[in-house]
Every structure is written in C-alpha cells, then in structure tokens.
Scaffold this active site. Structure first.
Site, PDB file in Angstrom:
ATOM      1  N   LYS A 193       0.837  -1.205   0.000  1.00 12.73           N
ATOM      2  CA  LYS A 193       0.000   0.000   0.000  1.00 12.73           C
ATOM      3  C   LYS A 193       0.871   1.252   0.000  1.00 12.73           C
ATOM      4  O   LYS A 193       0.609   2.217  -0.730  1.00 12.73           O
ATOM      5  CB  LYS A 193      -0.944  -0.006   1.217  1.00 12.73           C
ATOM      6  CG  LYS A 193      -2.035  -1.079   1.118  1.00 12.73           C
ATOM      7  CD  LYS A 193      -2.746  -1.364   2.434  1.00 12.73           C
ATOM      8  CE  LYS A 193      -3.711  -2.541   2.259  1.00 12.73           C
ATOM      9  NZ  LYS A 193      -4.410  -2.947   3.484  1.00 12.73           N
ATOM     10  N   GLN A 213      -4.920  -1.784   9.658  1.00 11.42           N
ATOM     11  CA  GLN A 213      -4.783  -3.098   9.035  1.00 11.42           C
ATOM     12  C   GLN A 213      -5.408  -4.178   9.913  1.00 11.42           C
ATOM     13  O   GLN A 213      -5.145  -4.255  11.113  1.00 11.42           O
ATOM     14  CB  GLN A 213      -3.289  -3.389   8.775  1.00 11.42           C
ATOM     15  CG  GLN A 213      -3.030  -4.646   7.961  1.00 11.42           C
ATOM     16  CD  GLN A 213      -3.604  -4.606   6.546  1.00 11.42           C
ATOM     17  OE1 GLN A 213      -3.672  -3.555   5.920  1.00 11.42           O
ATOM     18  NE2 GLN A 213      -4.026  -5.743   6.047  1.00 11.42           N
ATOM     19  N   ASP A 227     -11.209   2.517   4.203  1.00 13.00           N
ATOM     20  CA  ASP A 227     -11.364   1.065   4.234  1.00 13.00           C
ATOM     21  C   ASP A 227     -12.832   0.649   4.120  1.00 13.00           C
ATOM     22  O   ASP A 227     -13.127  -0.511   3.845  1.00 13.00           O
ATOM     23  CB  ASP A 227     -10.822   0.544   5.576  1.00 13.00           C
ATOM     24  CG  ASP A 227      -9.711  -0.453   5.399  1.00 13.00           C
ATOM     25  OD1 ASP A 227      -9.520  -0.939   4.277  1.00 13.00           O
ATOM     26  OD2 ASP A 227      -9.035  -0.745   6.396  1.00 13.00           O
TER      27      ASP A 227
HETATM   28  N1  GUN Z   1      -7.057  -7.210   5.881  1.00 14.11           N
HETATM   29  C1  GUN Z   1      -7.457  -7.921   4.812  1.00 14.11           C
HETATM   30  N2  GUN Z   1      -8.044  -7.110   3.915  1.00 14.11           N
HETATM   31  C2  GUN Z   1      -8.023  -5.871   4.438  1.00 14.11           C
HETATM   32  C3  GUN Z   1      -8.477  -4.608   3.985  1.00 14.11           C
HETATM   33  O1  GUN Z   1      -9.050  -4.439   2.918  1.00 14.11           O
HETATM   34  N3  GUN Z   1      -8.259  -3.578   4.820  1.00 14.11           N
HETATM   35  C4  GUN Z   1      -7.649  -3.724   6.023  1.00 14.11           C
HETATM   36  N4  GUN Z   1      -7.502  -2.657   6.778  1.00 14.11           N
HETATM   37  N5  GUN Z   1      -7.219  -4.868   6.474  1.00 14.11           N
HETATM   38  C5  GUN Z   1      -7.402  -5.938   5.680  1.00 14.11           C
END
Ligand code: GUN
Length: 294
Positions: free
Chosen positions: A49, A93, A116
């Site tokens: 990211k 996350q 998110d």
């Molecule tokens: N863990 C797995 N997929 C995601 C996501 O799209 N966002 C976040 N923050 N954590 C994740």
C-alpha cells in the site's frame, strides 16, 4: 477460458488515478496506515500500500504502535488522526491482535476518512445505494474487475461464498444494487449452508471468499460460469524458497477449464484492492476539498 488479469487491470486503473492525483489542487492526498503487530501477511500488504501510494503521488504515513498498545491508546491515536487536517484517509490493518476490539476501532475512524469502508455508516450507505460512502477495497475491486472484464451482472445469478464483513456481505450488497453493471440475483452461502454444491452449480458468477485453500472444486461449477477467487491462502511448499505458496479458495487446475472467465491467485483480485484503496483516498481528499473541485 479467459483469464481475468488483475495485474493489468489494476495497472490501468493506477495510471488513471495517477493522472487524477496530478490534477488535484493543493497538497497531495495523505493516507495514514496503522499496523499493530508483525503478522507476515499484514506486513506485506501495508508495504504494498505504501509503495503504490508513492507511485501515485499519494503521501502515506505508516504508524506502528507497539504490540502492547491498549484499546484506549489506539482509540486516542485514531482520534488524533481524525482531527489532523493533514490526513485524508485512515486505514487500520486487519486483523488486529486479539486483545484489541477491532470493530470498536473501525467505528472510531471518522466516516469521512474511512477509506477502508468498515465504519457502520459506510457499510450502511452500500445498503442505501448512497455513492458518497466508501466501499471496502476488496468488494469494490471485485466490482471494478467485473466491469472492466465486460461481465455485466444484470439478471445473472451471483453466488457469494462467505459472509465476512470485509468481503462477502458488502460484495453481495453491491451485486444487488439497482444500477448499471449490478442488478443481480444474489445468494450468499456460508458454513451453515446445506447442500452447498447444488447452490454453487446455479451460479452464473461465483465469488469465493471463504479463506479455505482450494475449497471450490469442479463439481461445484456450472459450465461457462465466471469465477472470482478472493482467497489468498498460504500453503506449505518445501520446493519454494519462502516455504509456502499462495493459493486461492478455488482449485484452479480442475475449475478453470469449465469457466468462461476466472481470476488467478496471485494476480487476480489482490492487485485491485490496493488500487481501490488509492481510489478511496483520492475520493476522501476530493470530498474534503469541497464541491468546486469535484
Ligand atoms: N485485511 C485484509 N483485507 C483488508 C483490507 O481491505 N483492509 C484492512 N484494513 N485490512 C485488511
């Protein structure tokens, strides 16, 4: 059988977003990435990211609270990011360590910075078909992948395997929306579903998001179906340097010959999620800038 190339589609989207960022007035959009602990998959996702943000001209701020962080401390960190005018988007996350209440943290994020899409308000906006909300990156990535692969869901039977908050539930609601590209008949299957394969065999489009390696086999597929594999499972493999290989929720060798289109793992849904996160971050920046710049 046609392979849906998530890497190529994501690259196109990222090039489009790069042009959008360059045309924005004022400072670059800024994304705060919060990761607690050293879960290997999370470490790799957050790095990806960060890298993609840099490529686009989006500023990122990686914040790594100690694994011992308390709920109150993490909530204070979120409050500070919510109040910080230099931050447009906030991502925490998942999964968080088990001593933390993840849902409470998702709800703590200002909905206007919730890139998110896990806040109650943004999940609710999907049900209300309100496009001002943020759609979680994986379901949004799946919809974008389908649109850009000329898969129109209108009138089709979409079967979603899995009811998670991150993928299954939001993607089912998106496919159901009464709008171009969607308007599907949707069935959601889960661990409590009886006679699963009799339902999956009815799917024109099957979206597998259960997190079980190679769970979907040929006998579960209607010939000609489109299959979207959301799984990213690490399976032990001594022949690999890392000691593991990545595999989806679909048994690709037996299923793919039956499909009209299918996503590979890796290189399918995965690359799209990061692109959609950037899309959401730019949207957050624009919405904060106000209507004159939209
Ligand atoms: N863990 C797995 N997929 C995601 C996501 O799209 N966002 C976040 N923050 N954590 C994740």
């Amino acid at each position: 059988m046609e392979l849906i190339d998530g890497n190529a589609i994501a690259a196109t989207l990222i090039a489009e977003l790069k042009a959008t960022v360059a045309a924005l007035p004022g400072r670059a959009p800024c994304l705060a990435l919060v990761r607690v602990g050293e879960d290997p998959a999370s470490v790799s996702y957050v790095r990806k990211k960060e890298k993609t943000a840099a490529e686009l001209g989006v500023t990122s701020r990686v914040i790594l609270p100690a694994i011992t962080v308390t709920q109150a401390e993490l909530e204070q960190l979120i409050d500070d990011l919510n109040a910080d005018p230099a931050v447009d988007g906030i991502l925490v996350q998942s999964p968080l360590p088990t001593h933390l209440d993840e849902l409470a943290i998702f709800r703590r994020v200002d909905p206007a910075k919730d890139v998110d899409g896990f806040h109650t308000l943004n999940l609710g906006k999907i049900a209300q078909e309100d496009a001002t909300g943020f759609v979680a990156c994986t379901p949004a990535g799946i919809m974008e992948l389908l649109t850009r692969s000329q898969v129109d869901l209108a009138g089709k039977h979409v079967v979603v395997l899995g009811r998670s908050l991150i993928v299954g539930k939001p993607v089912a609601l998106l496919a159901l929306q009464k709008k171009t590209g969607a308007n599907a008949t949707v069935t959601v299957c889960h661990s409590g579903t009886r006679d699963l394969s009799s339902i999956t065999r009815l799917a024109d489009v099957l979206i597998a998001a259960i997190g079980r390696a190679e769970f979907v086999t040929a006998d579960m597929i209607k010939p000609g179906a489109v299959v979207i594999d959301v799984g990213i499972n690490r399976v032990a493999d001594a022949s690999k340097k890392t000691g593991y290989r990545l595999t989806g929720d679909v048994h690709f060798p037996s299923v793919s010959p039956l499909c009209s289109k299918i996503t590979p793992v890796p290189g399918g849904v995965g690359p799209m999620t990061v692109a959609l996160l950037m899309h959401n971050t730019i949207k957050a920046r624009r919405q904060r800038l106000g209507p004159t710049t939209r």
